[in-house]
Design an enzyme around this catalytic site. Structure first.
Site, PDB file in Angstrom:
ATOM      1  N   ASP A  87      38.434  30.007 -53.052  1.00  0.00           N
ATOM      2  CA  ASP A  87      39.482  30.741 -53.771  1.00  0.00           C
ATOM      3  C   ASP A  87      39.074  30.791 -55.248  1.00  0.00           C
ATOM      4  O   ASP A  87      38.680  29.765 -55.819  1.00  0.00           O
ATOM      5  CB  ASP A  87      40.804  29.972 -53.574  1.00  0.00           C
ATOM      6  CG  ASP A  87      42.032  30.672 -54.164  1.00  0.00           C
ATOM      7  OD1 ASP A  87      41.930  31.258 -55.254  1.00  0.00           O
ATOM      8  OD2 ASP A  87      43.104  30.577 -53.532  1.00  0.00           O
ATOM      9  N   ASP A 122      47.661  25.951 -49.675  1.00  0.00           N
ATOM     10  CA  ASP A 122      48.086  27.065 -48.807  1.00  0.00           C
ATOM     11  C   ASP A 122      48.510  26.539 -47.432  1.00  0.00           C
ATOM     12  O   ASP A 122      48.089  27.038 -46.385  1.00  0.00           O
ATOM     13  CB  ASP A 122      46.972  28.126 -48.704  1.00  0.00           C
ATOM     14  CG  ASP A 122      46.692  28.761 -50.060  1.00  0.00           C
ATOM     15  OD1 ASP A 122      47.557  28.692 -50.954  1.00  0.00           O
ATOM     16  OD2 ASP A 122      45.583  29.317 -50.240  1.00  0.00           O
ATOM     17  N   ASP A 145      40.060  25.248 -53.661  1.00  0.00           N
ATOM     18  CA  ASP A 145      41.253  25.993 -54.057  1.00  0.00           C
ATOM     19  C   ASP A 145      42.098  25.112 -54.972  1.00  0.00           C
ATOM     20  O   ASP A 145      42.071  23.880 -54.853  1.00  0.00           O
ATOM     21  CB  ASP A 145      42.042  26.328 -52.763  1.00  0.00           C
ATOM     22  CG  ASP A 145      43.074  27.439 -52.918  1.00  0.00           C
ATOM     23  OD1 ASP A 145      43.561  27.653 -54.036  1.00  0.00           O
ATOM     24  OD2 ASP A 145      43.398  28.067 -51.893  1.00  0.00           O
ATOM     25  N   HIS A 165      44.152  35.256 -49.956  1.00  0.00           N
ATOM     26  CA  HIS A 165      43.780  34.141 -49.085  1.00  0.00           C
ATOM     27  C   HIS A 165      44.420  34.205 -47.699  1.00  0.00           C
ATOM     28  O   HIS A 165      44.018  33.453 -46.803  1.00  0.00           O
ATOM     29  CB  HIS A 165      44.094  32.791 -49.767  1.00  0.00           C
ATOM     30  CG  HIS A 165      43.008  31.793 -49.569  1.00  0.00           C
ATOM     31  ND1 HIS A 165      42.832  30.692 -50.397  1.00  0.00           N
ATOM     32  CD2 HIS A 165      42.040  31.706 -48.626  1.00  0.00           C
ATOM     33  CE1 HIS A 165      41.789  29.992 -49.962  1.00  0.00           C
ATOM     34  NE2 HIS A 165      41.301  30.572 -48.894  1.00  0.00           N
ATOM     35  N   ASP A 175      40.774  30.738 -57.776  1.00  0.00           N
ATOM     36  CA  ASP A 175      41.520  29.822 -58.652  1.00  0.00           C
ATOM     37  C   ASP A 175      41.092  28.362 -58.513  1.00  0.00           C
ATOM     38  O   ASP A 175      41.609  27.493 -59.228  1.00  0.00           O
ATOM     39  CB  ASP A 175      43.036  30.003 -58.494  1.00  0.00           C
ATOM     40  CG  ASP A 175      43.582  29.591 -57.130  1.00  0.00           C
ATOM     41  OD1 ASP A 175      43.085  28.627 -56.546  1.00  0.00           O
ATOM     42  OD2 ASP A 175      44.542  30.250 -56.668  1.00  0.00           O
ATOM     43  N   HIS A 220      45.219  25.413 -54.646  1.00  0.00           N
ATOM     44  CA  HIS A 220      46.386  25.294 -53.758  1.00  0.00           C
ATOM     45  C   HIS A 220      45.967  24.946 -52.335  1.00  0.00           C
ATOM     46  O   HIS A 220      44.943  25.436 -51.868  1.00  0.00           O
ATOM     47  CB  HIS A 220      47.142  26.630 -53.691  1.00  0.00           C
ATOM     48  CG  HIS A 220      47.412  27.279 -55.009  1.00  0.00           C
ATOM     49  ND1 HIS A 220      46.535  28.165 -55.592  1.00  0.00           N
ATOM     50  CD2 HIS A 220      48.459  27.161 -55.858  1.00  0.00           C
ATOM     51  CE1 HIS A 220      47.037  28.581 -56.747  1.00  0.00           C
ATOM     52  NE2 HIS A 220      48.200  27.986 -56.953  1.00  0.00           N
ATOM     53  N   HIS A 244      49.937  34.351 -48.499  1.00  0.00           N
ATOM     54  CA  HIS A 244      48.643  33.718 -48.800  1.00  0.00           C
ATOM     55  C   HIS A 244      48.811  32.206 -49.013  1.00  0.00           C
ATOM     56  O   HIS A 244      47.816  31.494 -49.091  1.00  0.00           O
ATOM     57  CB  HIS A 244      47.942  34.380 -49.999  1.00  0.00           C
ATOM     58  CG  HIS A 244      48.616  34.195 -51.326  1.00  0.00           C
ATOM     59  ND1 HIS A 244      48.014  34.547 -52.519  1.00  0.00           N
ATOM     60  CD2 HIS A 244      49.841  33.704 -51.660  1.00  0.00           C
ATOM     61  CE1 HIS A 244      48.834  34.279 -53.520  1.00  0.00           C
ATOM     62  NE2 HIS A 244      49.946  33.776 -53.029  1.00  0.00           N
ATOM     63  N   GLU A 280      40.855  35.963 -53.235  1.00  0.00           N
ATOM     64  CA  GLU A 280      41.808  36.004 -54.346  1.00  0.00           C
ATOM     65  C   GLU A 280      41.287  36.679 -55.605  1.00  0.00           C
ATOM     66  O   GLU A 280      41.972  36.702 -56.624  1.00  0.00           O
ATOM     67  CB  GLU A 280      42.367  34.604 -54.678  1.00  0.00           C
ATOM     68  CG  GLU A 280      43.248  34.013 -53.575  1.00  0.00           C
ATOM     69  CD  GLU A 280      44.633  34.675 -53.472  1.00  0.00           C
ATOM     70  OE1 GLU A 280      45.106  35.258 -54.455  1.00  0.00           O
ATOM     71  OE2 GLU A 280      45.224  34.604 -52.370  1.00  0.00           O
TER      72      GLU A 280
HETATM   73  N1  ARG Z   1      46.252  31.643 -52.033  1.00  0.00           N
HETATM   74  C1  ARG Z   1      47.002  31.386 -53.077  1.00  0.00           C
HETATM   75  N2  ARG Z   1      46.678  31.789 -54.287  1.00  0.00           N
HETATM   76  N3  ARG Z   1      48.083  30.702 -52.862  1.00  0.00           N
HETATM   77  C2  ARG Z   1      49.042  30.350 -53.860  1.00  0.00           C
HETATM   78  C3  ARG Z   1      50.284  29.840 -53.232  1.00  0.00           C
HETATM   79  C4  ARG Z   1      51.234  29.368 -54.278  1.00  0.00           C
HETATM   80  C5  ARG Z   1      52.508  28.744 -53.725  1.00  0.00           C
HETATM   81  N4  ARG Z   1      52.252  27.513 -53.057  1.00  0.00           N
HETATM   82  C6  ARG Z   1      53.252  29.708 -52.804  1.00  0.00           C
HETATM   83  O1  ARG Z   1      53.357  29.429 -51.630  1.00  0.00           O
HETATM   84  O2  ARG Z   1      53.702  30.728 -53.231  1.00  0.00           O
HETATM   85 MN    MN Z   2      44.702  29.239 -54.892  1.00  0.00          MN
HETATM   86 MN    MN Z   3      44.277  29.933 -51.830  1.00  0.00          MN
END
Ligand code: ARG
Ligand code: MN
Ligand code: MN
Length: 308
Positions: free
Chosen positions: A228, A129, A125, A98, A230, A127, A142, A273
């Site tokens: 994303d 991010d 997503d 991402h 996820d 998250h 990411h 992702e």
């Molecule tokens: N693009 C993603 N899958 N991001 C996940 C980030 C997870 C977590 N907030 C981190 O900063 O590590």
């Molecule tokens: Mn994510």
């Molecule tokens: Mn993401």
């Protein structure tokens, strides 16, 4: 949909905590993305994979931060590619982790500004991010692109200066279910619209999305969608390094894609992702391709005859 579709491989894996996202573009090609778009009578140009720009050495005081020089270089090259291809057709960015969205969104924001229109972003997503380079504790970058493109503090002079900032008020996040404390505070302060999974459960994805699309249309905005893997429930989309239980369902996500298509507002898409090393016989890649097809106009029946 009359605009040609431009496929751009972005084999970025430096932002993720584990290796494998660099194989994403190949997996989308093997899963037949080009072919499903051709079936929809869309003109398709596959530009191949973007190559990483030369690195400039960068050191950041947060010792957790990993591979910042690579992030900077990918962001520079992808921002330029997004700006250019956004003027030629409908770019689909085949990720890649991402962190690539730092480039694609900043480039699309510049493109929109060039045309005198506001850019909106739909962020699908688990998250947000929304870490800055200071707040990330994992150091996996990411987790930072949305903070960068919305102009949160501390990214300069480490990443390219933004030609155009994406207004935090123009960002809508749906599906969120894993947020770090620093992100929680920053999201509220910035004024990003966040619909977490509880909101999806209580109110339904379609009404939440409809309200956002109405806002985009009301000001003649253009929309970038960042999907994303996820966002989806791990039960249907195992091919990702950061699975979070309780994700969106197959039907919910297809409906969102169909609504996005019907809105006529979307002009670019990130598929991010996907980690083919973690996938099961390509099923996540195939699902993402089918979702892209729904967003580009595949439907079960034409609307007036959807039930009869
Ligand atoms: N693009 C993603 N899958 N991001 C996940 C980030 C997870 C977590 N907030 C981190 O900063 O590590
Ligand atoms: Mn994510
Ligand atoms: Mn993401």
């Amino acid at each position: 949909m009359t605009k040609p579709c431009i496929l751009i491989g972005a084999p970025v894996q430096d932002g993720a905590g584990r290796l494998g996202c660099d194989m994403g573009p190949s997996a989308y090609r093997a899963a037949g993305l080009r072919e499903v778009l051709l079936d929809l009578d869309i003109e398709v140009y596959d530009r191949g994979n973007v190559a990483l720009a030369p690195l400039r050495p960068i050191v950041h005081p947060n010792a957790a931060v990993r591979l910042l020089a690579e992030y900077d270089a990918w962001t520079r090259v992808l921002s330029q590619v997004a700006f250019e291809t956004g003027g030629e057709g409908f770019p689909i960015f085949l990720g890649g982790d991402h962190s690539l969205s730092a480039g694609t969104i900043s480039g699309m924001a510049r493109r929109a500004a060039h045309e005198g229109r506001p850019l909106f972003v739909l962020w699908l997503d688990a998250h947000p991010d929304f870490h800055t380079l200071e707040t990330t504790t994992s150091g996996n970058l990411h987790g930072t692109p949305m903070a960068y493109v919305t102009g949160q503090p501390g990214f300069m002079p480490f990443l390219p200066a933004l030609h155009a900032t994406t207004e935090p008020e123009h960002v809508c996040m749906i599906g969120i279910r894993s947020v770090d404390p620093a992100e929680r505070t920053a999201l509220r302060a910035a004024g990003v619209t966040v619909h977490d999974m509880r909101a999806v459960d209580e109110e339904g994805l379609a009404p939440l999305l409809r309200a956002f699309l109405d806002r985009v249309a009301a000001v003649h905005g253009v929309l970038h969608v960042s999907l994303d893997v996820d966002f989806l429930d791990p039960g249907i989309a195992p091919g990702v390094g950061t699975t979070v239980p309780g994700g969106a369902t197959f039907r919910e996500t297809h409906l969102a894609m169909e609504m996005l298509h019907d809105s006529g507002l979307v002009r670019s898409l990130d598929l991010v992702e996907l980690n083919p090393f973690l996938d099961e016989r390509g099923r996540t890649a195939l699902l993402m391709v089918d979702l892209a097809a729904s967003l580009m106009g595949r439907r079960i029946f034409d609307r007036p005859t959807r039930s009869f």
